[in-house]
Design an enzyme around this catalytic site. Sequence first.
Site, mmCIF file in Angstrom:
data_model
loop_
_atom_site.group_PDB
_atom_site.id
_atom_site.type_symbol
_atom_site.label_atom_id
_atom_site.label_comp_id
_atom_site.label_asym_id
_atom_site.label_seq_id
_atom_site.Cartn_x
_atom_site.Cartn_y
_atom_site.Cartn_z
ATOM 1 N N LEU A 272 3.648 0.006 0.467
ATOM 2 C CA LEU A 272 3.879 -0.691 -0.833
ATOM 3 C C LEU A 272 5.290 -1.046 -1.020
ATOM 4 O O LEU A 272 5.956 -0.022 -0.814
ATOM 5 C CB LEU A 272 3.227 -0.120 -2.075
ATOM 6 C CG LEU A 272 3.374 -0.656 -3.457
ATOM 7 C CD1 LEU A 272 2.042 -0.394 -4.262
ATOM 8 C CD2 LEU A 272 4.565 0.053 -4.178
ATOM 9 N N SER A 273 5.861 -2.139 -1.297
ATOM 10 C CA SER A 273 7.337 -2.421 -1.632
ATOM 11 C C SER A 273 8.136 -2.270 -0.415
ATOM 12 O O SER A 273 7.746 -2.850 0.787
ATOM 13 C CB SER A 273 7.777 -1.602 -2.640
ATOM 14 O OG SER A 273 8.973 -2.018 -3.227
ATOM 15 N N ASN A 274 9.075 -1.211 -0.385
ATOM 16 C CA ASN A 274 9.946 -1.122 0.900
ATOM 17 C C ASN A 274 8.905 -0.639 1.963
ATOM 18 O O ASN A 274 9.089 -0.596 3.097
ATOM 19 C CB ASN A 274 10.783 -0.044 0.578
ATOM 20 C CG ASN A 274 12.263 -0.592 -0.141
ATOM 21 O OD1 ASN A 274 12.133 -1.824 -0.254
ATOM 22 N ND2 ASN A 274 13.185 0.004 -0.629
ATOM 23 N N GLY A 276 6.022 -1.392 2.345
ATOM 24 C CA GLY A 276 5.134 -2.442 2.839
ATOM 25 C C GLY A 276 6.037 -3.199 3.778
ATOM 26 O O GLY A 276 5.549 -3.628 5.063
ATOM 27 N N LEU A 297 1.503 -4.281 0.771
ATOM 28 C CA LEU A 297 1.526 -4.664 -0.589
ATOM 29 C C LEU A 297 2.744 -5.004 -1.001
ATOM 30 O O LEU A 297 3.735 -4.091 -0.523
ATOM 31 C CB LEU A 297 0.767 -3.474 -1.380
ATOM 32 C CG LEU A 297 -0.484 -3.300 -1.647
ATOM 33 C CD1 LEU A 297 -1.434 -3.056 -0.214
ATOM 34 C CD2 LEU A 297 -0.899 -2.258 -2.734
#
Length: 611
Positions: A272-274, A276, A297
């Site tokens: 998720l985020s970084n 991801g 994500l």
Amino acid sequence: MNASAKRLVFLLLPVLATGCARTAVEPAMSRPDFVRGEPRVTVHRDHDDLLSAGLGLAGLAGTPVPFADPAHPTAPELRRRAIQASWKGIADLGPLGGYGQAYGAVPAVPGREYQAFAWVPGARQPHRVLLQVPDGFDQAKRCLVVTASSGSRGIYGAIALAGAWGLPRGCAVAYTDKGAGSGFFDYADDSGVALDGRRARRGEAELEFTPPPLSAGAGVAVKHLHSGDNPEADWGRHVLQAARFGLAMLDRAYPEQAPFTPQNTHIIATGLSNGGGAVLQAAGLDDAHLLAGVVALEPNVQLAGQGRPFYDYATEAAIWLPCALTDASFDATPFARAPMTRGWPQRCASLHAQGLLTAATPAAQAAQAYEHLRAAGWTDNAMQVAATTTAFDLWRAITAGYASAYLRRDAAHMPCGFRYAGMKADGQPGVADTATRAAWWSDSAGIPPGNGIGLLGGTDASTDPTLAGERCLRALWDGDGADSRALRAGIDATAARLPRTDLPLWVVHGADDGLLPTAFTSEPYVAWLRAEGRRPLYWKVPHAQHFDAFLPLPGFGERHLPLLPYGYAALDRLWAHLYEGAPWPTQSSTPKGQPRGARSLTPAMLGLGAN
């Protein structure tokens, strides 16, 4: 902003209290060549477990678990607090958020943990790797989930996604902090963090981060920012090493079932985020075909010559959003008129004085700043949600650190005059007290300020003190000097590569993301894959934004949906494909959920029934 909201912000800028964790004794076996020394193995059962450290959902949502001796917390206590902080920093655990009722669960999952420091070839500093093996590991459906922490969080920074989905299903879960984390080094006493989370001085133990010696006044060094490695360029390699570490530790956990290989154990990558962005980097580097599928994500993904790198639009946002958000169209936007935004009209005046805005009145200046951002690709939804990021000064906090990472600077030579230092109880820079320092590893989200560390410098004595540092950071992107060329080269090194043709890949992103807008990240990435003959699935989820953990804040939960349930749903579909023979879809319609308003979230509001 009330105290609980402030604490939530610091967690996002960012253990076992009873000492139940036990060190396991297992047969010595070969270990990966990128791991130095024997992995640390601990057992987590009884009033302890892998997923919540014995806290359960209610305990995770509660106040921080106290240490018996705050100045000297034990390794189990630190682990418990780190797991709790990681859950609260990622998931909406509020009473109206629906976690545990509308989606998700936190069952007790007993098992073992294997943890080590791993080294990417040529790196100056290690990254942490951790494998959680549940007692209920499904040996008939061998599954290894590999993940990377979101943001710059520590090793448990993806537990609410990868752990919550994989562990109850009988999967082992391998984590990496991807060269980031909260193993801060304090030059005041020359101390860092050992493998078990406790603080130790240079030379007393192998540390998560051991920077070159500097004077006691050099402040605090952060691995992601001051390692000299530009870790972001190696995020994909960190993920692939974590996967290999996971296979090797499964050999130790179940020697009678060894060897565990990608041919007999499906490896599912998610983040998720970084995190991801890290798994998408890994997908492009996976020449050995380790990965069986990827679910990313809201990824911080960057392409060579396409989209916009995060540093580009984040430094732009730091300068222009405070003025643009004073436009009357944002009057009802959450946090756009909060007390910490009272200086935003001054930003319009400053930009006008510096010739960046030509309009004469504040209202016209705000409209001009708004149109500037619209022309640069910002949508209204992204700007509305970015009001919170701007109010909490996250743009400056993140880009000051990232500039140092891209330029490979140490703690004493950050660009634009920035530096980190411990903060005293009165809010003034100084030496952090022992109890505050001891809790950095468990409590911090990885990038200061917060948790007793301040971001200093980059300001002037004007009525708009942060603008000077923000413009300096922006000039590094726009300029043509040696530092600008070095910074852009550091960013170019983070670009994702093309994954293999047959890799199942799913990107899930909130349509209202104001930190990593889809227009700059997922959309150009997915378009690039499709142009190159790949068939990624893409959900641009209506009403979802970047921070699920912001949803308990006033005005957020009423307007926005959590993203985690859609990530879980995509992982469910990948599981069905890998283990149940379900065909991998060529396309998938995005669920159409509805915000909960003032009510509690229900399953029907997520719109996942037909997906």
